[in-house]
Design an enzyme around this catalytic site. Structure first.
Site, PDB file in Angstrom:
ATOM      1  N   VAL A   1       0.832  -1.208   0.000  1.00  0.00           N
ATOM      2  CA  VAL A   1       0.000   0.000   0.000  1.00  0.00           C
ATOM      3  C   VAL A   1       0.864   1.254   0.000  1.00  0.00           C
ATOM      4  CG1 VAL A   1      -1.797   1.255   1.249  1.00  0.00           C
ATOM      5  CG2 VAL A   1      -1.885  -1.223   1.114  1.00  0.00           C
ATOM      6  N   ALA A   2       1.987   1.189   0.716  1.00  0.00           N
ATOM      7  CA  ALA A   2       2.832   2.383   0.790  1.00  0.00           C
ATOM      8  C   ALA A   2       3.479   2.700  -0.544  1.00  0.00           C
ATOM      9  CB  ALA A   2       3.916   2.174   1.843  1.00  0.00           C
TER      10      ALA A   2
ATOM     11  N   THR B   1      -3.745  12.809   3.070  1.00  0.00           N
ATOM     12  CA  THR B   1      -2.883  13.979   3.222  1.00  0.00           C
ATOM     13  C   THR B   1      -1.914  14.164   2.064  1.00  0.00           C
ATOM     14  OG1 THR B   1      -1.242  12.728   4.448  1.00  0.00           O
ATOM     15  CG2 THR B   1      -3.004  13.729   5.729  1.00  0.00           C
ATOM     16  N   ASP B   2      -1.841  13.157   1.174  1.00  0.00           N
ATOM     17  CA  ASP B   2      -0.806  13.154   0.147  1.00  0.00           C
ATOM     18  C   ASP B   2      -1.293  13.702  -1.194  1.00  0.00           C
ATOM     19  OD1 ASP B   2       1.611  12.535  -0.855  1.00  0.00           O
ATOM     20  OD2 ASP B   2       1.176  10.449  -1.272  1.00  0.00           O
TER      21      ASP B   2
ATOM     22  N   GLU C   1      -0.394   4.877  -6.984  1.00  0.00           N
ATOM     23  CA  GLU C   1      -1.639   4.733  -7.742  1.00  0.00           C
ATOM     24  C   GLU C   1      -2.009   5.962  -8.585  1.00  0.00           C
ATOM     25  OE1 GLU C   1      -1.670   5.323  -4.498  1.00  0.00           O
ATOM     26  OE2 GLU C   1      -1.618   3.421  -3.483  1.00  0.00           O
TER      27      GLU C   1
ATOM     28  N   ASP D   1       4.658  22.275 -47.561  1.00  0.00           N
ATOM     29  CA  ASP D   1       5.377  22.218 -46.282  1.00  0.00           C
ATOM     30  C   ASP D   1       5.032  20.950 -45.500  1.00  0.00           C
ATOM     31  OD1 ASP D   1       6.776  24.609 -46.463  1.00  0.00           O
ATOM     32  OD2 ASP D   1       5.050  25.782 -45.789  1.00  0.00           O
TER      33      ASP D   1
ATOM     34  N   ASP E   1       9.592  30.067 -40.762  1.00  0.00           N
ATOM     35  CA  ASP E   1       9.351  30.889 -41.957  1.00  0.00           C
ATOM     36  C   ASP E   1       9.561  32.338 -41.591  1.00  0.00           C
ATOM     37  OD1 ASP E   1       8.364  28.858 -43.461  1.00  0.00           O
ATOM     38  OD2 ASP E   1       6.268  29.230 -42.951  1.00  0.00           O
TER      39      ASP E   1
ATOM     40  N   ASP F   1       3.182  26.656 -43.777  1.00  0.00           N
ATOM     41  CA  ASP F   1       1.799  27.039 -44.054  1.00  0.00           C
ATOM     42  C   ASP F   1       1.249  26.416 -45.328  1.00  0.00           C
ATOM     43  OD1 ASP F   1       3.407  28.518 -45.722  1.00  0.00           O
ATOM     44  OD2 ASP F   1       2.919  30.465 -44.836  1.00  0.00           O
TER      45      ASP F   1
HETATM   46  P1  ATP Z   1       8.104  32.516 -46.372  1.00  0.00           P
HETATM   47  O1  ATP Z   1       8.690  31.301 -46.991  1.00  0.00           O
HETATM   48  O2  ATP Z   1       8.895  33.042 -45.255  1.00  0.00           O
HETATM   49  O3  ATP Z   1       6.655  32.398 -46.051  1.00  0.00           O
HETATM   50  P2  ATP Z   1       7.543  33.910 -48.834  1.00  0.00           P
HETATM   51  O4  ATP Z   1       6.089  34.114 -48.673  1.00  0.00           O
HETATM   52  O5  ATP Z   1       8.298  35.009 -49.484  1.00  0.00           O
HETATM   53  O6  ATP Z   1       8.269  33.664 -47.477  1.00  0.00           O
HETATM   54  P3  ATP Z   1       6.927  32.010 -50.834  1.00  0.00           P
HETATM   55  O7  ATP Z   1       5.488  32.051 -50.510  1.00  0.00           O
HETATM   56  O8  ATP Z   1       7.572  30.716 -51.174  1.00  0.00           O
HETATM   57  O9  ATP Z   1       7.779  32.604 -49.656  1.00  0.00           O
HETATM   58  O10 ATP Z   1       7.141  33.061 -52.023  1.00  0.00           O
HETATM   59  C1  ATP Z   1       8.343  33.088 -52.743  1.00  0.00           C
HETATM   60  C2  ATP Z   1       8.356  34.327 -53.593  1.00  0.00           C
HETATM   61  O11 ATP Z   1       7.300  34.283 -54.540  1.00  0.00           O
HETATM   62  C3  ATP Z   1       8.132  35.611 -52.816  1.00  0.00           C
HETATM   63  O12 ATP Z   1       9.319  36.113 -52.272  1.00  0.00           O
HETATM   64  C4  ATP Z   1       7.572  36.542 -53.863  1.00  0.00           C
HETATM   65  O13 ATP Z   1       8.609  37.103 -54.634  1.00  0.00           O
HETATM   66  C5  ATP Z   1       6.786  35.591 -54.768  1.00  0.00           C
HETATM   67  N1  ATP Z   1       5.366  35.631 -54.413  1.00  0.00           N
HETATM   68  C6  ATP Z   1       4.823  35.476 -53.213  1.00  0.00           C
HETATM   69  N2  ATP Z   1       3.495  35.542 -53.253  1.00  0.00           N
HETATM   70  C7  ATP Z   1       3.152  35.725 -54.524  1.00  0.00           C
HETATM   71  C8  ATP Z   1       1.920  35.853 -55.247  1.00  0.00           C
HETATM   72  N3  ATP Z   1       0.751  35.795 -54.637  1.00  0.00           N
HETATM   73  N4  ATP Z   1       1.985  36.025 -56.578  1.00  0.00           N
HETATM   74  C9  ATP Z   1       3.154  36.070 -57.203  1.00  0.00           C
HETATM   75  N5  ATP Z   1       4.338  35.962 -56.616  1.00  0.00           N
HETATM   76  C10 ATP Z   1       4.369  35.786 -55.283  1.00  0.00           C
END
Ligand code: ATP
Length: 908
Positions: free
Chosen positions: A287-288, A741-742, A292, A646, A334, A642
């Site tokens: 028990v001690a 108490t524990d 649990e 990725d 990023d 994002d």
């Molecule tokens: P991170 O990787 O830090 O998010 P980021 O947004 O610049 O940076 P990417 O999204 O890969 O990276 O974009 C790469 C490049 O593409 C940008 O630096 C920009 O020159 C170009 N870019 C980004 N968004 C657009 C867009 N909507 N239309 C056209 N070119 C774009």
């Protein structure tokens, strides 16, 4: 009205054929509401959850519980019904308490699901709106974008290079191209050609855009049939929970082993005379020592930490991530949106005619555009801005008084900033310059670093393109000068590159704008046939300031021994400028581009990674490689992402972190943590919380083992005296310590705020077990022994170091009990810090500890002074002088431990 009913999987195509196309305005809100009532929400019940009853029963049938049941039965058989009842009671209270903790932990985790509702873009009443995915109804016109999670089964009615990852349904990892099909397929739904115009719930858009009419929702979708895929929060136990299970099991078996050993030994040695005492001794050991409540307490601490993290903008999907966070040695982040705010404002525009400075902040379209030289017509600027508006999918939304919303944008902030810029120049999406019908779109992706659209403008086909300046320049042969296209010679090239570097060097994000007349007879519209021979119109340079708190967070990482590596798709000079501003890159650090990275082998990359570094113009695959190399160097890597691409890096890393605002659904699914505010600083907060929850779990583990040892000491003393000293603590009193108490002080230690130096120490070694030698020695051989001695000293103080007379046995054991509880009170205060003095921090920072001590004292008084309880536990009221003697052990424990900590600090 049709709802697709369950059990009709093979009828999918027939049903989709019968859902009428709602037309470009989609359903009306009223119709959607009616359909929602009729068809129910677009949700699938969570499967695989054991029922409450099963979960409850599990807490009474695991190994430790079974041990206690058996002990109870043995007590009855041995003619000690009181003991038997007490052991059963212990088991019941324990099981109930564990169930309550598990239940609370589960509720905490479930509540998080609601923080991140799935959303869907639909057209209702002619307007594109975002609705919760559970409100999708058959007939809804869904808009699909790159990276979106698809939440219902639907028929594609329009698309631009739409590709969908159906691996969750079919296992096929290759993206499937989807487009509206003119020919209605005729074969079974499993054939892919038949389904090339159908998209399914549970799959993701990997590229392109499209629109689709929903034909099945909720349980009627194909996804709804696959029960095991419906969990989005993974319940797998974390390594810490596994370790706890293992340790509890080992300690329990050990306790039983020791108990049985001594039982046999004393039975044999005593020739059977001390059978009853030996049995009680064995029971006392079991028990001690059986810890649990440990596992449920760990689970609850982790779950509560997950809740705190969510409140601080980091949504954790797995409990194991909480622990790993505490061990993180590198954060790969990023730039855009994580270090910076992803709130773009164009500050400069460069054209061959002039350079312009733009005033105004945020997304408000008010502001002036001032040229650095005479440029009355602004013809080149207008051409650049017309291109920016056509090559754009963002929408500018006016202020909204009711929701207190300022000017805002919907879509990509980079594109939104260009629309705002155009509005400042008097060009808007519905002005005569920006009219026409979009024929096709070649979507942006981080490989291409550009995007283009083709429009039919008054019978002429025009291509508009924007993207990374060097990419656009490589495809340009002309430049817009005074509104006319003239050859782009080496001189102009140099001027463009010089302007780009100058603007990027100020930390601005630079995009180039271009256009081209496309021959009317061009049949195949692809990047190869379209994106060349461009007229370079200009550069737009935008400010994207760092998030508040990032600089402090980066500094914290440095003091916590965590390396921060910026990995961005953006241009080197822009990345460098921002990285220096937030101190990610010191003077000695360098910028490595994606191209340079490709030229390195893994050994060279490892050398680069040993120093401060920023990676620029990097592709997602390269990010994956950086993560892998860091892992081979024994780093615990957290990585942010994002986009769709990725996802592999997010999965490969030890902690994948997706952006909650700008992140795609695909990235969120691949990640372990979702940042609700996309802010780097929130990652660091989560690391800090991860470190402190681990420290707290160590605190209460130390404390729990401490009491176990203290309870065993009197038994050992009695055993060693070969019966000369009767048991100084009865088994019932052990139970009172264990449960009464524990428990609460142990729990309270789990709520201890982080020690101030939690982010000043290097990260913890992940392979080091929680219950390492140091913890066990401290718990058992230090606090445990002192507590045990406190008990024994109280006992002997009363008996005068002799065996107590039978009449005063109760008082003697009560004294032991009291001494141990006083030692416990001292120990709980001492366990609050590891090395620093308990007086060096805010003493009352964790009021729960004091509440728990209060409760502990109440239990103690009840056990001693309430006659029915005193009878059960064999205690008795004691004289004030005895109280005073016992009370000394609270400060005694603190003084002794402060001395130990002092020595430990001086030896560092
Ligand atoms: P991170 O990787 O830090 O998010 P980021 O947004 O610049 O940076 P990417 O999204 O890969 O990276 O974009 C790469 C490049 O593409 C940008 O630096 C920009 O020159 C170009 N870019 C980004 N968004 C657009 C867009 N909507 N239309 C056209 N070119 C774009």
């Amino acid at each position: 009205m049709l709802c697709f009913m369950p059990g009709a999987l093979d009828m999918a195509a027939d049903v989709e054929a019968t859902i009428p196309d709602p037309g470009p305005s989609g359903l009306s809100a009223a119709e959607a509401r009616q359909r929602l009532e009729r068809c129910g929400p677009n949700t699938i019940a969570r499967q695989g959850k054991s029922s409450l009853l099963v979960a409850f029963a599990a807490n009474f049938t695991h190994l430790m519980a079974v041990l206690l049941w058996v002990s109870g039965v043995l007590a009855f058989l041995a003619g000690m019904p009181e003991l038997g009842v007490a052991v059963f009671l212990v088991n019941i209270i324990n099981g109930g308490f564990s169930f309550f903790q598990e239940y609370k932990a589960e509720k905490a985790t479930e509540a998080l699901l609601r923080l991140l509702p799935q959303k869907a873009h639909v057209v209702r009443d002619g307007i594109e709106v975002i609705v919760p995915a559970e409100e999708l109804v058959p007939g809804d016109l869904m808009i699909l974008n790159d990276g979106d999670h698809i939440s219902a089964d639907a028929r594609v009615t329009g698309s631009f290079s739409l590709s969908v990852d159906e691996s969750t349904l079919t296992g096929e990892s290759r993206p499937i191209r989807k487009s509206p099909s003119e020919n209605r397929p005729e074969h079974g739904p499993e054939e892919s050609h038949r389904e090339s115009n159908l998209v399914f719930a549970g799959t993701n858009v990997v590229s392109g855009r499209g629109q689709a009419v929903v034909f099945a929702t909720g349980a009627s979708t194909r996804f709804g049939k696959i029960a095991e895929l419906t969990q989005s929060i993974v319940d797998e136990p974390s390594p810490l929970q596994e370790e706890m299970k293992r340790v509890t099991r080992t300690v329990s078996i050990l306790a039983v082993g020791i108990g049985a050993f001594f039982f046999v030994l004393s039975s044999v040695l005593g020739g059977g005379h001390h059978l009853e005492a030996s049995f009680i001794f064995a029971m006392g050991m079991v028990v001690a020592f059986v810890p649990e409540g440990m596992l449920p307490t760990v689970t609850l601490s982790l779950a509560l930490c997950v809740q705190t993290m969510a409140a601080r903008n980091a949504l954790v999907k797995k409990l194991s991530a909480v622990e790993t966070l505490g061990c993180t040695t590198v954060i790969c982040s990023d730039k855009t949106g994580t270090i910076t705010q992803n709130k773009m404002t164009v500050l400069k525009v460069w054209t061959a005619d002039a350079e312009y400075s733009i005033s105004g902040t945020d997304y408000s379209p008010e502001g002036s555009i001032d040229a650095d030289c005479q440029d009355p017509d602004r013809t080149s600027l207008t051409r650049a801005l017309v291109a920016a508006c056509h090559c754009n999918n963002a929408r500018l939304l006016p202020p909204h008084k009711e929701t207190d919303r300022d000017w805002s944008i919907e879509g990509d902030p980079t594109e939104g900033a260009l629309i705002v810029l155009a509005r400042k120049a008097g060009i808007s999406v519905d002005s005569p310059d920006v009219l026409g019908h979009r024929i096709c779109e070649l979507a942006f992706d981080s490989h291409r670093q550009r995007m283009s659209t083709v429009y039919d403008i008054r019978g002429k086909r025009v291509l508009y393109l924007k993207g990374a300046p060097t990419r656009v320049l490589d495809r340009s042969t002309k430049i817009c000068l005074n509104g006319e296209s003239v050859p782009l010679n080496a001189g102009w090239r140099e001027k463009i590159l010089e302007a780009n570097d100058r603007l990027a060097g100020q930390g601005l994000r630079v995009l180039a704008l271009a256009e081209r007349q496309v021959p009317g007879d061009l049949e195949h519209l692809s990047p190869g046939t379209l994106e060349h021979d461009l007229t370079f119109c200009g550069l737009a340079a935008m400010l994207d300031p760092p998030h508040e708190g990032v600089l402090e967070a980066v500094r914290q990482c440095h003091s916590a021994g965590i390396k921060v590596v910026m990995i961005t798709g953006d241009y080197g000079l822009t990345a460098e400028s921002i990285a220096r501003r937030v101190e990610i890159l010191p003077e000695s650090g360098k910028v490595v581009t994606g191209a340079e990275l490709d030229a390195m082998d893994d050994r060279e990359l490892a050398e680069v990674l040993a120093e401060p570094v920023v990676f620029a113009r990097v592709l997602p695959e390269q990010k994956l490689r950086i993560v892998s190399v860091l892992q081979t160097l024994d780093h615990i890597v957290a990585v942010t992402g994002d986009g769709v691409n990725d996802a592999p890096a997010l999965r490969k890393s030890d902690i994948g972190i997706a952006m909650g605002i700008a992140g795609t659904d695909v990235a969120k699914e691949a990640a372990d943590i979702i940042l609700l505010d996309d802010n780097f600083a929130s990652i660091v907060t989560a690391v800090e919380l991860g470190r402190s929850v681990y420290a707290n779990i160590r605190r209460f583990a130390t404390y729990v083992f401490t009491s176990n040892m203290a309870e065993a000491v009197p038994f050992v003393v009695s055993f060693l005296s070969r019966g000369a000293i009767p048991l100084p603590l009865t088994v019932m009193q052990v139970l009172a310590v264990d449960l009464g108490t524990d428990m609460l002080p142990a729990l309270a230690l789990g709520a201890e705020p982080a020690e101030p130096d939690v982010m000043s120490n290097p990260p913890r070694d992940k392979s080091r077990p929680l219950l390492d030698r140091m913890l066990l020695c401290k718990a058992l051989l230090w606090y445990g022994v002192i507590e045990g001695l406190a008990g024994m000293l109280c006992f002997f103080h009363f008996t005068g170091f002799a065996a107590p007379a039978a009449a005063s046995y109760q008082t003697a054991t009560t004294m032991t009990f009291l001494g141990i509880v006083m030692g416990q009170i001292g120990a709980v205060l001492c366990c609050r810090t590891v090395r620093s003095s308990i007086f060096s921090r805010r003493f009352f920072a964790n009021p729960l500890v004091f509440a728990a001590i209060g409760a502990e004292i109440l239990v103690l008084l009840a056990v001693m002074y309430l006659p029915p309880l005193a009878r059960v536990f064999g205690t008795t009221p004691i004289a004030p002088e005895m109280w005073l003697f016992a009370l000394i052990f609270v400060p005694a424990m603190i003084v002794l431990d402060e001395l130990r900590k002092l020595i430990a600090r001086s030896m560092r």
